[in-house]
Scaffold this active site. Structure first.
Site, PDB file in Angstrom:
ATOM      1  N   GLU A   1       0.824  -1.208   0.000  1.00  0.00           N
ATOM      2  CA  GLU A   1       0.000   0.000   0.000  1.00  0.00           C
ATOM      3  C   GLU A   1       0.862   1.263   0.000  1.00  0.00           C
ATOM      4  O   GLU A   1       0.499   2.272  -0.610  1.00  0.00           O
ATOM      5  CB  GLU A   1      -0.959  -0.018   1.189  1.00  0.00           C
ATOM      6  CG  GLU A   1      -2.048  -1.080   1.041  1.00  0.00           C
ATOM      7  CD  GLU A   1      -3.041  -1.090   2.184  1.00  0.00           C
ATOM      8  OE1 GLU A   1      -4.250  -1.072   1.921  1.00  0.00           O
ATOM      9  OE2 GLU A   1      -2.592  -1.103   3.352  1.00  0.00           O
TER      10      GLU A   1
ATOM     11  N   GLU B   1      -3.523  -9.387   2.548  1.00  0.00           N
ATOM     12  CA  GLU B   1      -4.374  -9.268   3.735  1.00  0.00           C
ATOM     13  C   GLU B   1      -5.435 -10.359   3.842  1.00  0.00           C
ATOM     14  O   GLU B   1      -5.780 -10.783   4.956  1.00  0.00           O
ATOM     15  CB  GLU B   1      -5.041  -7.894   3.753  1.00  0.00           C
ATOM     16  CG  GLU B   1      -4.135  -6.762   4.220  1.00  0.00           C
ATOM     17  CD  GLU B   1      -3.322  -6.157   3.089  1.00  0.00           C
ATOM     18  OE1 GLU B   1      -2.796  -5.051   3.269  1.00  0.00           O
ATOM     19  OE2 GLU B   1      -3.198  -6.801   2.024  1.00  0.00           O
TER      20      GLU B   1
END
Length: 268
Positions: free
Chosen positions: A125, A145
């Site tokens: 990210e 994730e």
């Protein structure tokens, strides 16, 4: 060294150095594959704020220490300890933890991710919040994730805006670690460089950016960021950031061209 002691030695979790108009921000936890603790996130926010506010910084590079990982994401050991203590792990976009990726997007200077190793989960990210991604050959990038029951809040919004939706959803749903060579084919990574050439390539690339007017590059970043998602007719009239058309740098750039010399930018 900054006044608040942000830059104070090799034991710091985040290193900050300015050289040749470039702020180099380094996640310095190689023993944890540069995973981010809560304290690391706070230091990264401070570093980006410092870079944004410093008029002598014209571009920012974020990287990691060592050759194993750019950033492995959040510190899982810390998250586990928090959960075992009966406390709530933070939720993205709430409290002080909302800041890092937003601060990166709102750093209105070119931000380059020098991906020196694997960039996973929150580390991925960080690269998505950067403008340019240069990766070392053999590294991987991925939003893992879903393998840990987490949410990739930032990645699930931004990744489908950067690459075709089907490719983005594949990465999100499978949580796979994508070789940077494949990521370059998607358009997610700008350049893949051999390990032995990596530092030189990144340095030379950033030098090619800061050779240009910082008024222009800041304008580009602010316009591109604030117009994202707007209709073209609205975006063209947004007019945010410094005005290069009335700047001293514009006058200098034209004069330097006509006089066949390198411009001397004043950042105003």
């Amino acid at each position: 060294m900054s006044d608040d002691g942000l830059i104070s030695g090799t034991t710091d979790e985040v290193l900050y150095e300015v050289r040749d108009k470039v702020a180099w921000i380094t996640i310095n936890r190689p023993e944890r594959r540069n995973a981010m603790s809560r304290h690391t996130v706070q230091l990264l926010v401070k570093a980006f704020v410092e870079a944004e506010e410093d008029r002598d910084v014209w571009a920012v590079v974020i990287t990691g220490t060592g050759d194993k990982a750019f950033c492995a994401g959040g510190d899982m050991k810390e998250m586990n300890s928090i959960a075992k203590a009966g406390r709530q792990v933070h939720t993205p976009m709430t409290g002080e933890y909302r800041a890092l990726l937003e601060v990166m997007l709102e750093t209105y200077k070119p931000v380059i991710a020098a991906i020196n190793g694997h960039a996973l989960a929150g580390g991925c990210e960080i690269t998505l919040a950067s403008d340019i991604r240069i990766a070392v050959a053999g590294a991987t990038i991925g939003l893992t994730e879903a393998r840990r029951g987490m949410g990739a809040n930032f990645g699930s919004v931004v990744l489908p805006r950067l690459i075709p939706r089907a490719q983005a959803m594949d990465m999100l749903y499978t949580g796979r670690m994508v070789p940077v060579e494949e990521a370059a084919e998607m358009g997610l990574v700008n350049k893949v460089v051999a390990r032995e050439d990596f530092e030189t390539e990144v340095t030379n690339y950033v030098a090619s950016i800061v050779a240009n007017s910082p008024v222009s590059t800041r304008r580009y970043k602010e316009m591109a960021t604030k117009s994202w998602g707007l209709p073209v007719s609205s975006a063209l009239r947004l007019n945010v950031g410094p005005n290069p058309y009335t700047s001293e740098d514009r006058a200098e750039g034209v004069a330097a061209f006509l006089e066949k010399r390198a411009p001397v930018w004043k950042n105003r």
